[in-house]
Design an enzyme around this catalytic site. Structure first.
Site, PDB file in Angstrom:
ATOM      1  N   GLY A 204       0.799  -1.223   0.000  1.00 16.97           N
ATOM      2  CA  GLY A 204       0.000   0.000   0.000  1.00 16.97           C
ATOM      3  C   GLY A 204       0.829   1.268   0.000  1.00 16.97           C
ATOM      4  O   GLY A 204       1.883   1.335   0.622  1.00 16.97           O
ATOM      5  N   SER A 205       0.368   2.311  -0.675  1.00 16.73           N
ATOM      6  CA  SER A 205       1.194   3.499  -0.840  1.00 16.73           C
ATOM      7  C   SER A 205       0.367   4.638  -1.429  1.00 16.73           C
ATOM      8  O   SER A 205      -0.853   4.655  -1.330  1.00 16.73           O
ATOM      9  CB  SER A 205       2.382   3.176  -1.738  1.00 16.73           C
ATOM     10  OG  SER A 205       1.932   2.536  -2.914  1.00 16.73           O
TER      11      SER A 205
END
EC number: 4.1.1.65
Length: 240
Positions: A204-205
């Protein structure tokens, strides 16, 4: 090295790439190493656990399925209309703000949050020639925090786009609290097409897109919208 298009000091053109066939797989090429190793380990552990009691195998099978899901690379229908700006990432559009950028000038910034369940491949928003690729070391704050934009480790890819008179468009790949690996194979001088894959952020980012703001720009995306890289239209520059 064989799992990457470019890695360390090794690079080859598509015409000379001995592993180009891997582009046709339904998985992101730069994730094949993790995909193969983690899936095999999970399945072996599932077999061993299942030998004692089959319900023990379920968590390992789920891990293998999650790894395959994470590295998936679905085909996208890319809009061909001149002046169209598409999303550079899958996820949730969490920000649309007007900014004064030191390079672009008056601009609009789009922020996309990628959860661990989204496709993590990054794609080009508008066709153009890469004029700068810049890496910045930094922190690993939660990607939902606004300060992560400036403080987290990131890579900028800036393109000179002929569809808008050669002005600059920037895509920023930003690490998150858990996503600490950015892959970017774009090089200065590359001519990339709308929707073409140029990198990936593992886990995730956040991804940001900054485009020039002018009277010809029509923004069609909305904050809160779920977006898909290469196919969801963010904005259009009216041609005339």
């Amino acid at each position: 090295m064989k799992y990457y298009r470019n890695q360390d000091s090794y690079w080859w053109a598509d015409a000379d790439d001995p592993f180009l066939w891997r582009e046709s797989l339904p998985f992101v090429r730069v994730g094949l190493a993790e995909l193969i190793i983690m899936t095999l380990v999970s399945l072996v552990l599932a077999v061993i656990a299942g030998w004692f009691w089959w319900p023990l195998a379920v968590p390992f099978v789920l891990v293998a399925a999650l790894v395959a899901w994470f590295f998936r690379n679905p085909r996208r229908k890319v809009p061909e209309t001149i002046g169209t700006v598409v999303s550079p990432a899958d996820g949730k559009l969490v920000e649309i703000v007007e900014v004064d950028d030191p390079i672009i000038g008056a601009a609009v910034r789009f922020g996309i949050f990628l959860s661990v369940f989204n496709v993590h491949a990054n794609r080009i928003a508008m066709p153009g020639r890469v004029v700068r690729v810049r890496y910045r070391p930094g922190k690993f704050l939660n990607a939902l925090r606004s300060e992560s934009t400036k403080e987290n480790e990131n890579i900028d890819v800036e393109l000179e786009c002929p569809e808008i008179g050669g002005r600059i468009v920037r895509i920023r790949q930003i690490t998150g609290q858990f996503a600490r690996r950015i892959v970017c194979w774009a090089r200065v001088g590359d001519v990339l097409q709308r929707g073409e894959m140029f990198g990936m952020i593992k886990l995730g980012s956040r991804t940001e897109l900054v485009i020039p703001r002018d009277e010809a720009l029509e923004i069609v995306a909305q904050v809160g919208e779920k977006v898909c890289a290469g196919s969801t239209v963010f904005a259009r520059y009216q041609q005339g």
